[in-house]
Write an enzyme that holds these catalytic residues in place. Structure first.
Site, PDB file in Angstrom:
ATOM      1  N   GLY A  22       0.805  -1.219   0.000  1.00 27.40           N
ATOM      2  CA  GLY A  22       0.000   0.000   0.000  1.00 27.40           C
ATOM      3  C   GLY A  22       0.836   1.265   0.000  1.00 27.40           C
ATOM      4  O   GLY A  22       0.344   2.351   0.333  1.00 27.40           O
ATOM      5  N   THR A  23       2.078   1.151  -0.420  1.00 26.93           N
ATOM      6  CA  THR A  23       3.006   2.294  -0.438  1.00 26.93           C
ATOM      7  C   THR A  23       2.456   3.438  -1.302  1.00 26.93           C
ATOM      8  O   THR A  23       2.503   4.611  -0.902  1.00 26.93           O
ATOM      9  CB  THR A  23       4.358   1.855  -1.051  1.00 26.93           C
ATOM     10  N   THR A  24       1.976   3.103  -2.481  1.00 27.37           N
ATOM     11  CA  THR A  24       1.509   4.122  -3.431  1.00 27.37           C
ATOM     12  C   THR A  24       0.360   4.927  -2.817  1.00 27.37           C
ATOM     13  O   THR A  24       0.312   6.165  -2.920  1.00 27.37           O
ATOM     14  CB  THR A  24       1.013   3.439  -4.728  1.00 27.37           C
ATOM     15  N   TRP A  25      -0.531   4.220  -2.173  1.00 27.54           N
ATOM     16  CA  TRP A  25      -1.692   4.869  -1.548  1.00 27.54           C
ATOM     17  C   TRP A  25      -1.236   5.782  -0.402  1.00 27.54           C
ATOM     18  O   TRP A  25      -1.668   6.940  -0.301  1.00 27.54           O
ATOM     19  CB  TRP A  25      -2.637   3.784  -1.037  1.00 27.54           C
TER      20      TRP A  25
ATOM     21  N   HIS B  13      11.809   0.934   1.835  1.00 28.56           N
ATOM     22  CA  HIS B  13      11.383  -0.434   2.136  1.00 28.56           C
ATOM     23  C   HIS B  13      12.366  -1.077   3.119  1.00 28.56           C
ATOM     24  O   HIS B  13      12.278  -2.263   3.390  1.00 28.56           O
ATOM     25  CB  HIS B  13      11.334  -1.285   0.858  1.00 28.56           C
TER      26      HIS B  13
ATOM     27  N   ARG C 260       0.310  -4.834   5.449  1.00 30.79           N
ATOM     28  CA  ARG C 260      -0.832  -5.451   4.773  1.00 30.79           C
ATOM     29  C   ARG C 260      -0.804  -6.945   5.060  1.00 30.79           C
ATOM     30  O   ARG C 260       0.281  -7.514   5.261  1.00 30.79           O
ATOM     31  CB  ARG C 260      -0.670  -5.204   3.259  1.00 30.79           C
TER      32      ARG C 260
ATOM     33  N   TYR D  54      -3.237  -1.540   5.742  1.00 29.52           N
ATOM     34  CA  TYR D  54      -3.946  -1.377   4.468  1.00 29.52           C
ATOM     35  C   TYR D  54      -5.441  -1.690   4.656  1.00 29.52           C
ATOM     36  O   TYR D  54      -6.308  -0.956   4.185  1.00 29.52           O
ATOM     37  CB  TYR D  54      -3.317  -2.330   3.439  1.00 29.52           C
TER      38      TYR D  54
ATOM     39  N   ARG E  76      -3.574  -2.147  -9.327  1.00 30.66           N
ATOM     40  CA  ARG E  76      -4.218  -3.357  -9.830  1.00 30.66           C
ATOM     41  C   ARG E  76      -5.635  -3.381  -9.275  1.00 30.66           C
ATOM     42  O   ARG E  76      -6.419  -2.514  -9.577  1.00 30.66           O
ATOM     43  CB  ARG E  76      -3.375  -4.601  -9.432  1.00 30.66           C
ATOM     44  N   LYS E  77      -5.939  -4.351  -8.403  1.00 29.45           N
ATOM     45  CA  LYS E  77      -7.310  -4.443  -7.886  1.00 29.45           C
ATOM     46  C   LYS E  77      -7.492  -3.701  -6.574  1.00 29.45           C
ATOM     47  O   LYS E  77      -8.557  -3.151  -6.310  1.00 29.45           O
ATOM     48  CB  LYS E  77      -7.611  -5.918  -7.604  1.00 29.45           C
TER      49      LYS E  77
HETATM   50  P1  A3P Z   1      -3.063  -5.379  -5.513  1.00 28.58           P
HETATM   51  O1  A3P Z   1      -1.951  -5.937  -6.319  1.00 28.58           O
HETATM   52  O2  A3P Z   1      -3.569  -6.338  -4.476  1.00 28.58           O
HETATM   53  O3  A3P Z   1      -4.164  -4.838  -6.339  1.00 28.58           O
HETATM   54  P2  A3P Z   1       2.442  -0.785  -3.340  1.00 28.58           P
HETATM   55  O4  A3P Z   1       1.839   0.543  -3.554  1.00 28.58           O
HETATM   56  O5  A3P Z   1       3.092  -0.950  -1.998  1.00 28.58           O
HETATM   57  O6  A3P Z   1       3.290  -1.195  -4.469  1.00 28.58           O
HETATM   58  O7  A3P Z   1       1.216  -1.817  -3.260  1.00 28.58           O
HETATM   59  C1  A3P Z   1       0.484  -2.118  -4.424  1.00 28.58           C
HETATM   60  C2  A3P Z   1      -0.900  -2.572  -4.027  1.00 28.58           C
HETATM   61  O8  A3P Z   1      -1.663  -1.437  -3.602  1.00 28.58           O
HETATM   62  C3  A3P Z   1      -1.634  -3.163  -5.233  1.00 28.58           C
HETATM   63  O9  A3P Z   1      -2.511  -4.146  -4.676  1.00 28.58           O
HETATM   64  C4  A3P Z   1      -2.386  -1.949  -5.758  1.00 28.58           C
HETATM   65  O10 A3P Z   1      -3.502  -2.268  -6.544  1.00 28.58           O
HETATM   66  C5  A3P Z   1      -2.789  -1.258  -4.458  1.00 28.58           C
HETATM   67  N1  A3P Z   1      -2.997   0.189  -4.618  1.00 28.58           N
HETATM   68  C6  A3P Z   1      -2.291   1.069  -5.376  1.00 28.58           C
HETATM   69  N2  A3P Z   1      -2.805   2.300  -5.267  1.00 28.58           N
HETATM   70  C7  A3P Z   1      -3.865   2.207  -4.424  1.00 28.58           C
HETATM   71  C8  A3P Z   1      -4.821   3.152  -3.948  1.00 28.58           C
HETATM   72  N3  A3P Z   1      -4.775   4.433  -4.316  1.00 28.58           N
HETATM   73  N4  A3P Z   1      -5.775   2.711  -3.103  1.00 28.58           N
HETATM   74  C9  A3P Z   1      -5.835   1.408  -2.716  1.00 28.58           C
HETATM   75  N5  A3P Z   1      -4.965   0.454  -3.152  1.00 28.58           N
HETATM   76  C10 A3P Z   1      -3.991   0.856  -3.994  1.00 28.58           C
END
Ligand code: A3P
Length: 329
Positions: free
Chosen positions: A76-79, A142, A164, A230, A295-296
């Site tokens: 959930g880093t991006t979020w 990380h 997560r 997450y 992704r999802k």
């Molecule tokens: P999934 O592969 O289960 O869909 P990170 O950001 O640490 O790389 O993690 C990626 C995961 O966070 C992916 O999960 C991605 O879909 C999900 N993700 C990315 N952006 C998000 C957002 N704005 N809100 C919720 N989940 C998000």
């Protein structure tokens, strides 16, 4: 795969002579994709990443107002980056409409909040940090907390860790790896990632030590380290974003709450919105397409890919490794 076609984090072409010497004294292994990892201070790194970690450890000088967003990859880093940027940007009175100059509309969250060991200190222990000044420097990492402890000693900077469910993290990692390497999504790769995950010899692993390093610090120093999940962000986003704002020392005012700023930020940072932005549909950085970060975003998606035996084994490992820590999944 030709090593030159690999994303730079997986390569070993940025290593100094001293680091090479250090690596030869460390435990090392080759992962299922043929990339070399070594264990430094209890954590497994690809060689280029280790160089970034060493550069960071010798060169980083924290400022009191720094914010460091930490996570195990795919948690959930991006979020978390998007939410943090949006929280700190609110002083600029954004309209949140499509003609707004909000940074999240023009850059991927990973471009706005760079990773210490993979971006900022990737090539040097004395990068120019001048452009990261206003209003507060925001970085991500990380690395497990113990890799930063010496460097951040006595710093009151704010560290937020997002964790997560590790089964979802593993499956997300599988999708991401195959997307980045542009290889087919095969069961064989999932199975070998699963094995590495379980025995701890995986990039940034063992995951349980990663989790525990931040978990313990969040209990000991709650003003310094905030532990987020997450799943809680998904279940109660309004409550969690307020928690985050308070931790940063910029809680929402009553007026902001009444004018719907909380919901505007959540909507701006939603997976649906971010993944639909042009910059995230087409851009790339460090050999990774922005679109592959989205992704999802579902809780429990791993059920669709892991066998009951795999789930059981991970559950048992978690139970054993986290026993007595108070951290539960
Ligand atoms: P999934 O592969 O289960 O869909 P990170 O950001 O640490 O790389 O993690 C990626 C995961 O966070 C992916 O999960 C991605 O879909 C999900 N993700 C990315 N952006 C998000 C957002 N704005 N809100 C919720 N989940 C998000």
């Amino acid at each position: 795969m030709d090593p030159k076609e690999l994303p730079s984090i997986l390569r070993d072409d940025k290593i100094s002579v001293e680091t090479n010497k250090l690596i030869s004294s460390l435990l090392s292994r080759t992962d299922s994709q043929g990339q070399k990892l070594c264990k430094y201070q209890g954590c497994w790194y690809y060689y280029n990443t280790l160089q970034g970690v060493l550069n960071f450890q010798s060169g980083f000088q924290p400022q009191d107002t720094d914010i460091i967003l930490a996570s195990y990859p795919k948690s959930g880093t991006t979020w978390l980056k998007a939410l943090t940027v949006a929280l700190l940007e609110r002083s600029k009175n954004h309209s949140y409409s499509s003609d707004d100059e909000h940074p999240l509309l023009y850059d991927n969250p990973h471009g706005i909040v760079p990773c210490l060991e993979m971006d900022v200190y990737h090539e040097s222990s004395s990068p120019n940090l001048a452009k990261f000044s206003a209003p507060r420097r925001k970085f991500s990492t990380h690395m497990p907390l113990h890799a930063m402890e010496e460097t951040l000693k006595h710093s009151p900077c704010k560290i937020v860790y997002v964790c997560r469910n590790v089964k979802d993290t593993l499956v997300s990692w599988w999708f991401f790896l195959c997307a980045v390497l542009k290889i087919e999504q095969s069961r064989g790769i999932l199975e070998s990632l699963f094995e590495s995950f379980c025995n701890g010899t995986i990039y940034y692993g063992p995951f349980w030590e990663h989790l525990l390093s931040y978990w313990r610090a969040s209990l000991e120093e709650p003003k310094h380290v905030l532990f987020m999940r997450y799943e809680e962000l998904k279940a109660e986003p309004r409550h969690q974003i307020k928690r985050l704002a308070e931790f940063f020392g910029c809680p929402f005012t009553k007026q902001e709450e009444e004018s719907g700023v909380v919901d505007k930020i959540l909507d701006l940072c939603s997976l649906r919105n971010l993944s639909s932005l042009e910059v995230n549909k087409t851009g790339s950085r460090n050999d990774v397409d922005h679109k592959d970060y989205f992704r999802k975003g579902e809780v429990g998606d791993s059920k669709n890919y892991l066998t009951p035996e795999m789930e059981y084994k991970i559950d048992m490992i978690i139970q054993e490794k986290l026993q007595g820590s108070g951290l539960k999944f």
